[in-house]
Structure formats: structure tokens, C-alpha cells
Motif scaffolding. Structure first.
Motif, PDB file in Angstrom:
ATOM      1  N   GLU A  92       0.827  -1.197   0.000  1.00 31.96           N
ATOM      2  CA  GLU A  92       0.000   0.000   0.000  1.00 31.96           C
ATOM      3  C   GLU A  92       0.870   1.259   0.000  1.00 31.96           C
ATOM      4  O   GLU A  92       1.921   1.303   0.634  1.00 31.96           O
ATOM      5  N   TYR A  93       0.416   2.264  -0.711  1.00 30.66           N
ATOM      6  CA  TYR A  93       1.151   3.525  -0.802  1.00 30.66           C
ATOM      7  C   TYR A  93       1.240   4.184   0.573  1.00 30.66           C
ATOM      8  O   TYR A  93       0.264   4.281   1.305  1.00 30.66           O
ATOM      9  N   ASN A  94       2.441   4.633   0.934  1.00 31.12           N
ATOM     10  CA  ASN A  94       2.680   5.329   2.188  1.00 31.12           C
ATOM     11  C   ASN A  94       2.997   6.781   1.852  1.00 31.12           C
ATOM     12  O   ASN A  94       4.011   7.072   1.221  1.00 31.12           O
ATOM     13  N   GLU A  95       2.127   7.690   2.274  1.00 37.07           N
ATOM     14  CA  GLU A  95       2.301   9.093   1.898  1.00 37.07           C
ATOM     15  C   GLU A  95       3.576   9.698   2.470  1.00 37.07           C
ATOM     16  O   GLU A  95       4.040  10.742   1.995  1.00 37.07           O
ATOM     17  N   ASN A  96       4.151   9.070   3.490  1.00 38.88           N
ATOM     18  CA  ASN A  96       5.414   9.561   4.045  1.00 38.88           C
ATOM     19  C   ASN A  96       6.618   9.167   3.194  1.00 38.88           C
ATOM     20  O   ASN A  96       7.717   9.665   3.402  1.00 38.88           O
ATOM     21  N   LEU A  97       6.392   8.264   2.273  1.00 44.41           N
ATOM     22  CA  LEU A  97       7.453   7.784   1.388  1.00 44.41           C
ATOM     23  C   LEU A  97       7.024   8.057  -0.056  1.00 44.41           C
ATOM     24  O   LEU A  97       6.273   7.297  -0.641  1.00 44.41           O
TER      25      LEU A  97
ATOM     26  N   ARG B 195      10.249   2.812  -0.791  1.00 41.66           N
ATOM     27  CA  ARG B 195      10.341   1.885   0.349  1.00 41.66           C
ATOM     28  C   ARG B 195      11.547   2.270   1.191  1.00 41.66           C
ATOM     29  O   ARG B 195      12.564   2.716   0.666  1.00 41.66           O
ATOM     30  N   LEU B 196      11.459   2.075   2.497  1.00 41.18           N
ATOM     31  CA  LEU B 196      12.655   2.228   3.311  1.00 41.18           C
ATOM     32  C   LEU B 196      13.675   1.163   2.922  1.00 41.18           C
ATOM     33  O   LEU B 196      13.315   0.045   2.555  1.00 41.18           O
TER      34      LEU B 196
END
Length: 257
Positions: A65-70, A200-201
Motif C-alpha cells: 500500500e502507498y505510504n504518503e510519508n514515502l 520503500r525504506l
């Protein structure tokens, strides 16, 4: 200054470069690994990006899922490009399989099965006079192609890698495929790799070693694998390196996906 454990996210693209020159005539398949750094990082580590999900140990996080922080993959991102690195395709997939998934998970099975199916070689004989190797397709996916030469330069459009491989295995007395085994389109592998086409981290959280936690939970200090630190300094790509390929060899094709 941020430490490498806090340097953030990665995305990749596949490059298939075809060279022809005495002793160097071949096709090789690599992926470029882009790393970014967050200038607005507040020092919160993994929790700064995923803590809101409630997945404290990382196992409950849906990384698809898309992470708005990344958002390093967006055109308007504030993340800064840190470097571009090249990895052999098989090695990249192998590193993911080693450190990201539990041994009984679907992802671990699907990725390791795909690696066995692809083999470690960029080009290998799969049937009499036919050779197989990975090739990039639209959207950054991978599939197996069939070629008429030992360098995998000449694609045979109407031949299917899976059919040729099955025929070879049958002739050699090999076992039949089980349901869910990889096929020439590498559908399962591509679906899993889709989650790495967005930000991604670089931290593998939790971290596994060949399917099992490193340490007690895979999140202990000193246990977490950072893909950035594994690649930095080993496969750094500079523009002059790509230029050199064009200068030294006759380049038939460069495909970016």
C-alpha cells in the motif's frame, strides 16, 4: 547528518544492454537501484514512516500500500537523490529473498521458486538450439524469453520459455511442475516486485536470514539489514560508466523499463 540506517528509500528499474564485440559479445541484465534521502527526517527511524500503522514489529505492515510519508517515486517529491547503483538482476532478487520474508510465507516460496526457474545465468540453453534468459517488459516487469543464439541476442517471438523448459525436463527425466510453479511470464514474482517500484525504506524490518529471524524478533539492535549499506560503494553507477559502454562496444540495444 543522517546515518545510513536512517537513509531512506529505494526504487529500481531494469536495464537490458546488448553488446557485440570480440570476446564481449553478450547480453547482460541488470537493475539500477536508486537511493534517496529525506531532508525533512525527524530522527524517528522506522516508526516515523510506519508507526501509525500499528505494526510495531513490521510483520503486520502491508508494504504494497502507498505510504504518503514515502514519496520519492513522485515527480514532486522533496526527497533528494543520494546515488544510483547497479546490481545483477538475480543478485537483487536473491538479497530480497534472504532478508525480507519468513520461510513459510507465500512471498518466500514464490521468489525462491522464481529464482530456481530463472537460474543464475543471463543466458542458458533450455532446449536443443534454443536459449533462455530474462527480459524486461513494459511497466518494469520481467519475463523469460527464448533466443536462437548462445548470447541471447535474437529473440524468437513465437517460442515460449516454459514450453521449451518443460520439454527439456521431460527429456532429462525431470519432475513435472506442481500447481503454482513459475511460468514464463513470472507473474507471481512480478506482483511481489511491484511493491518495490514505489518508495520503500531501505531497512529490512523485520530482518530475516534465509527465512528465519536474525536475533529474537528481527528488529533487535544490530540485527536489521540495510539494503543501502549493502550496495553503497560496491556497484555505484556514474554517467561515464554508461558512456563508456557506448564508446568501447557496439551497442545494439538499451532498454529501460
Amino acid at each position: 547528518m543522517q546515518s545510513v540506517d536512517d537513509v531512506g528509500c529505494c526504487k529500481f528499474l531494469f536495464v537490458r544492454i546488448v553488446l557485440t564485440e570480440y570476446r564481449f559479445k553478450r547480453c547482460f541484465f541488470s537493475m539500477f537501484f536508486l537511493q534517496y534521502i529525506n531532508p525533512n527526517y525527524q530522527g524517528g527511524g522506522w516508526d516515523e514512516y510506519y508507526g501509525y500503522t500499528g505494526g510495531e514489529d513490521g510483520e503486520d505492515v502491508d508494504y504494497s500500500e502507498y505510504n504518503e510519508n514515502l514519496d520519492c517515486h513522485n515527480d514532486d517529491t522533496e526527497w533528494l537523490l543520494l546515488g544510483v547503483y547497479r546490481m545483477e538482476l538475480y543478485q537483487f532478487i536473491e538479497q530480497l529473498s534472504k532478508h525480507l520474508w519468513e520461510i513459510d510465507s507465500y512471498e518466500y516460496y514464490a521468489v525462491t521458486a522464481a529464482m530456481s526457474y530463472m537460474t543464475v545465468y543471463d543466458c542458458v540453453e533450455v532446449d536443443n538450439g534454443y536459449y533462455g534468459g530474462p527480459r524486461p517488459t513494459e511497466g518494469g516487469d520481467i519475463e523469460m524469453g527464448v533466443y536462437s543464439d548462445e548470447y541471447c541476442l535474437n529473440l524468437v517471438e513465437d517460442e515460449d520459455y516454459d514450453n521449451r523448459r518443460r520439454r527439456r525436463l521431460s527429456q532429462d527425466g525431470g519432475e513435472n511442475y506442481e500447481d503454482g510453479a513459475p511460468e514464463s511470464t513470472l507473474t507471481a514474482l512480478n506482483e511481489i516486485l511491484d511493491t518495490f517500484k514505489m518508495c520503500r525504506l531501505c531497512l529490512d524490518y523485520p530482518t530475516y536470514q534465509d527465512g528465519y529471524f536474525i536475533g529474537d524478533t528481527g528488529t533487535d539492535d544490530g540485527s536489521i539489514i540495510n539494503q543501502a549499506s549493502k550496495e553503497i560503494g560496491k556497484f555505484k553507477v556514474e554517467l561515464k560508466a554508461i558512456t563508456l559502454i557506448f564508446t568501447l562496444f557496439t551497442v545494439l540495444e538499451v532498454s529501460f523499463t
